[in-house]
Design a protein around this motif. Structure first.
Motif, PDB file in Angstrom:
ATOM      1  N   SER A  17       0.854  -1.365   0.020  1.00 16.86           N
ATOM      2  CA  SER A  17       0.245   0.209   0.174  1.00 16.86           C
ATOM      3  C   SER A  17       1.072   0.980   0.299  1.00 16.86           C
ATOM      4  O   SER A  17       1.839   0.865   0.301  1.00 16.86           O
ATOM      5  CB  SER A  17      -1.149   0.007   0.976  1.00 16.86           C
ATOM      6  OG  SER A  17      -0.762   0.210   2.222  1.00 16.86           O
ATOM      7  N   HIS A  19       2.578   4.674   1.096  1.00 15.82           N
ATOM      8  CA  HIS A  19       2.940   5.372   2.854  1.00 15.82           C
ATOM      9  C   HIS A  19       2.658   6.389   2.742  1.00 15.82           C
ATOM     10  O   HIS A  19       1.790   7.252   4.100  1.00 15.82           O
ATOM     11  CB  HIS A  19       4.633   5.153   2.279  1.00 15.82           C
ATOM     12  CG  HIS A  19       5.015   3.738   2.464  1.00 15.82           C
ATOM     13  ND1 HIS A  19       6.636   4.066   2.140  1.00 15.82           N
ATOM     14  CD2 HIS A  19       4.993   3.044   2.465  1.00 15.82           C
ATOM     15  CE1 HIS A  19       6.278   2.804   2.586  1.00 15.82           C
ATOM     16  NE2 HIS A  19       5.349   1.610   2.235  1.00 15.82           N
ATOM     17  N   SER A  20       1.407   7.709   1.768  1.00 17.78           N
ATOM     18  CA  SER A  20       1.459   8.518   2.043  1.00 17.78           C
ATOM     19  C   SER A  20      -0.467   8.028   1.793  1.00 17.78           C
ATOM     20  O   SER A  20      -0.567   7.546   0.574  1.00 17.78           O
ATOM     21  CB  SER A  20       1.831   9.593   0.997  1.00 17.78           C
ATOM     22  OG  SER A  20       2.869  10.072   2.015  1.00 17.78           O
ATOM     23  N   PHE A  21      -1.365   9.181   2.315  1.00 19.73           N
ATOM     24  CA  PHE A  21      -2.969   8.981   1.929  1.00 19.73           C
ATOM     25  C   PHE A  21      -2.865  10.354   1.397  1.00 19.73           C
ATOM     26  O   PHE A  21      -3.405  11.156   3.175  1.00 19.73           O
ATOM     27  CB  PHE A  21      -3.655   8.191   2.703  1.00 19.73           C
ATOM     28  CG  PHE A  21      -3.514   6.993   2.629  1.00 19.73           C
ATOM     29  CD1 PHE A  21      -2.787   5.945   2.199  1.00 19.73           C
ATOM     30  CD2 PHE A  21      -2.157   5.542   3.651  1.00 19.73           C
ATOM     31  CE1 PHE A  21      -3.412   4.559   1.999  1.00 19.73           C
ATOM     32  CE2 PHE A  21      -1.259   4.897   3.281  1.00 19.73           C
ATOM     33  CZ  PHE A  21      -2.049   4.008   2.740  1.00 19.73           C
ATOM     34  N   TRP A  22      -3.507  10.688   0.868  1.00 23.26           N
ATOM     35  CA  TRP A  22      -4.042  12.244  -0.013  1.00 23.26           C
ATOM     36  C   TRP A  22      -4.492  12.387  -0.729  1.00 23.26           C
ATOM     37  O   TRP A  22      -4.222  12.101  -2.001  1.00 23.26           O
ATOM     38  CB  TRP A  22      -3.263  13.525   1.408  1.00 23.26           C
ATOM     39  CG  TRP A  22      -1.445  13.319   0.145  1.00 23.26           C
ATOM     40  CD1 TRP A  22      -1.317  12.774   1.126  1.00 23.26           C
ATOM     41  CD2 TRP A  22      -1.084  13.746  -0.609  1.00 23.26           C
ATOM     42  NE1 TRP A  22       0.629  12.738   0.032  1.00 23.26           N
ATOM     43  CE2 TRP A  22       0.022  13.376  -0.651  1.00 23.26           C
ATOM     44  CE3 TRP A  22      -1.877  14.718  -1.709  1.00 23.26           C
ATOM     45  CZ2 TRP A  22       0.857  13.665  -2.002  1.00 23.26           C
ATOM     46  CZ3 TRP A  22      -1.393  15.234  -2.800  1.00 23.26           C
ATOM     47  CH2 TRP A  22      -0.100  14.687  -2.971  1.00 23.26           C
ATOM     48  N   ASP A  36       5.857  15.855   0.413  1.00 22.17           N
ATOM     49  CA  ASP A  36       5.340  14.917   1.856  1.00 22.17           C
ATOM     50  C   ASP A  36       7.568  14.749   1.849  1.00 22.17           C
ATOM     51  O   ASP A  36       7.621  14.288   2.891  1.00 22.17           O
ATOM     52  CB  ASP A  36       5.857  13.426   0.975  1.00 22.17           C
ATOM     53  CG  ASP A  36       3.753  14.050   1.193  1.00 22.17           C
ATOM     54  OD1 ASP A  36       3.157  14.633   2.080  1.00 22.17           O
ATOM     55  OD2 ASP A  36       3.281  12.789   0.914  1.00 22.17           O
ATOM     56  N   GLY A  64       4.989   7.211   7.582  1.00 24.82           N
ATOM     57  CA  GLY A  64       3.641   7.398   6.347  1.00 24.82           C
ATOM     58  C   GLY A  64       2.964   8.715   6.724  1.00 24.82           C
ATOM     59  O   GLY A  64       3.257   8.923   7.975  1.00 24.82           O
ATOM     60  N   LYS A  66      -0.567  10.893   6.659  1.00 28.76           N
ATOM     61  CA  LYS A  66      -2.183  10.755   6.062  1.00 28.76           C
ATOM     62  C   LYS A  66      -2.940  12.925   6.333  1.00 28.76           C
ATOM     63  O   LYS A  66      -2.584  12.773   7.402  1.00 28.76           O
ATOM     64  CB  LYS A  66      -3.176  10.362   7.132  1.00 28.76           C
ATOM     65  CG  LYS A  66      -2.590   8.712   7.303  1.00 28.76           C
ATOM     66  CD  LYS A  66      -3.316   8.066   7.573  1.00 28.76           C
ATOM     67  CE  LYS A  66      -3.377   6.355   8.266  1.00 28.76           C
ATOM     68  NZ  LYS A  66      -3.913   5.569   8.651  1.00 28.76           N
ATOM     69  N   LYS A  67      -3.331  12.894   4.969  1.00 36.33           N
ATOM     70  CA  LYS A  67      -3.544  14.384   5.898  1.00 36.33           C
ATOM     71  C   LYS A  67      -5.368  14.395   4.921  1.00 36.33           C
ATOM     72  O   LYS A  67      -6.020  14.328   4.027  1.00 36.33           O
ATOM     73  CB  LYS A  67      -2.745  15.129   3.909  1.00 36.33           C
ATOM     74  CG  LYS A  67      -1.449  14.989   3.757  1.00 36.33           C
ATOM     75  CD  LYS A  67      -1.167  16.019   3.303  1.00 36.33           C
ATOM     76  CE  LYS A  67       1.078  15.936   2.368  1.00 36.33           C
ATOM     77  NZ  LYS A  67       1.371  16.736   1.421  1.00 36.33           N
ATOM     78  N   ARG A  68      -5.575  15.506   6.048  1.00 37.16           N
ATOM     79  CA  ARG A  68      -6.730  15.770   5.856  1.00 37.16           C
ATOM     80  C   ARG A  68      -7.406  17.401   5.605  1.00 37.16           C
ATOM     81  O   ARG A  68      -5.664  17.939   5.584  1.00 37.16           O
ATOM     82  CB  ARG A  68      -7.811  15.246   7.438  1.00 37.16           C
ATOM     83  CG  ARG A  68      -7.749  13.824   7.679  1.00 37.16           C
ATOM     84  CD  ARG A  68      -8.397  13.927   8.802  1.00 37.16           C
ATOM     85  NE  ARG A  68      -8.068  12.245   9.178  1.00 37.16           N
ATOM     86  CZ  ARG A  68      -9.199  12.099  10.384  1.00 37.16           C
ATOM     87  NH1 ARG A  68      -9.636  12.526  11.377  1.00 37.16           N
ATOM     88  NH2 ARG A  68      -8.516  10.682  10.628  1.00 37.16           N
ATOM     89  N   GLN A  73      -1.276  13.922   9.701  1.00 41.05           N
ATOM     90  CA  GLN A  73      -0.852  13.171  10.938  1.00 41.05           C
ATOM     91  C   GLN A  73       0.335  12.345  10.190  1.00 41.05           C
ATOM     92  O   GLN A  73       0.355  11.893   9.327  1.00 41.05           O
ATOM     93  CB  GLN A  73      -1.747  11.741  11.107  1.00 41.05           C
ATOM     94  CG  GLN A  73      -1.753  11.148  11.588  1.00 41.05           C
ATOM     95  CD  GLN A  73      -2.878   9.873  11.979  1.00 41.05           C
ATOM     96  OE1 GLN A  73      -4.441   9.714  11.443  1.00 41.05           O
ATOM     97  NE2 GLN A  73      -3.108   8.956  13.033  1.00 41.05           N
TER      98      GLN A  73
END
Length: 218
Positions: A17, A19-22, A36, A64, A66-68, A73
């Motif tokens: 998966s 390593h960055s989620f946004w 990042d 890792g 995670k951006k909102r 985070q």
């Protein structure tokens, strides 16, 4: 195919998966990507400045992100938490302040958490740092590679391959040396393989280390 592309990108969506989620608009994607990179470099520089850490050894498996809309985070997966902070809360607070100073975030809130990796030498990044530290201390490359494989075999892995390229031992002609133990099926997509590429700067020049670790198969 398994020899020609990055094993992690080859298995995205199956055993690997991101390593960055946004999400971002196409015009702002490059800005988020650069952000990042700055976050990861800032964290690694902070860890390296700690005097209790040997030069070149960070102990970070991965970072890792995670951006909102109103929150960033950051999850640091580290094999040896004692290397990063002496007092857990104080160290995280100091790291947050450093990130705010060096990187001008659009989102003011930053949340940093630490996650300890149960088997550090099962992580290719930590293993590559160990090999780099040995080579900088003038240890024989074969001895360093075999010791790294011994450490990995103690973590119940199914196979490992280590490759070093460059002016090994200060020789005039650059060459590639590698060693493998167990199975490393690079062409099998269902095989979970962790991989990293690491650069070592020595007095003889730049050496490249690549590590493949066959963890399990679905």
């Amino acid at each position: 195919m398994g020899q020609k592309i990055n094993p992690l990108g080859f298995r995205l969506g199956t055993t690997q998966s991101h390593h960055s989620f946004w999400f971002a608009q196409p015009k702002k994607f490059s800005v988020g990507l650069q952000e990042d990179v700055k976050i990861r470099n800032c964290i690694k520089n902070y860890v390296q400045k700690n005097k209790r850490i040997p030069s070149g050894f960070e102990g970070i498996a991965r970072i890792g992100i995670k951006k909102r809309i109103d929150l960033i985070q950051i999850i640091i997966y580290i094999g040896f938490p004692n290397l990063l902070i002496e007092g857990r809360t104080q160290g995280i607070a100091e790291l947050q302040i450093n990130l705010q100073k060096e990187i001008h975030f659009e989102n003011p809130r930053i949340n940093i958490t630490l996650t300890k990796v149960e088997k550090p030498y099962r992580q290719p990044n930590i293993l590559a740092e160990y090999i780099a530290l040995q080579l900088k201390n003038r240890v024989s490359f074969r001895k360093a590679m075999k010791k790294a494989i011994e450490l990995t075999e103690q973590t119940d892995t199914k196979g490992i391959q280590v490759q070093i390229a460059g002016r090994i031992d200060g020789k005039e002609i650059a060459r590639v040396e590698w060693i493998r133990e167990g199975r490393v099926p690079l062409q099998t997509i269902r095989a979970k393989i962790d991989h990293c590429s690491y650069t070592i700067r020595t007095i003889y020049g730049v050496l490249g280390v690549k590590i493949w670790i066959f963890v399990d198969e679905d």
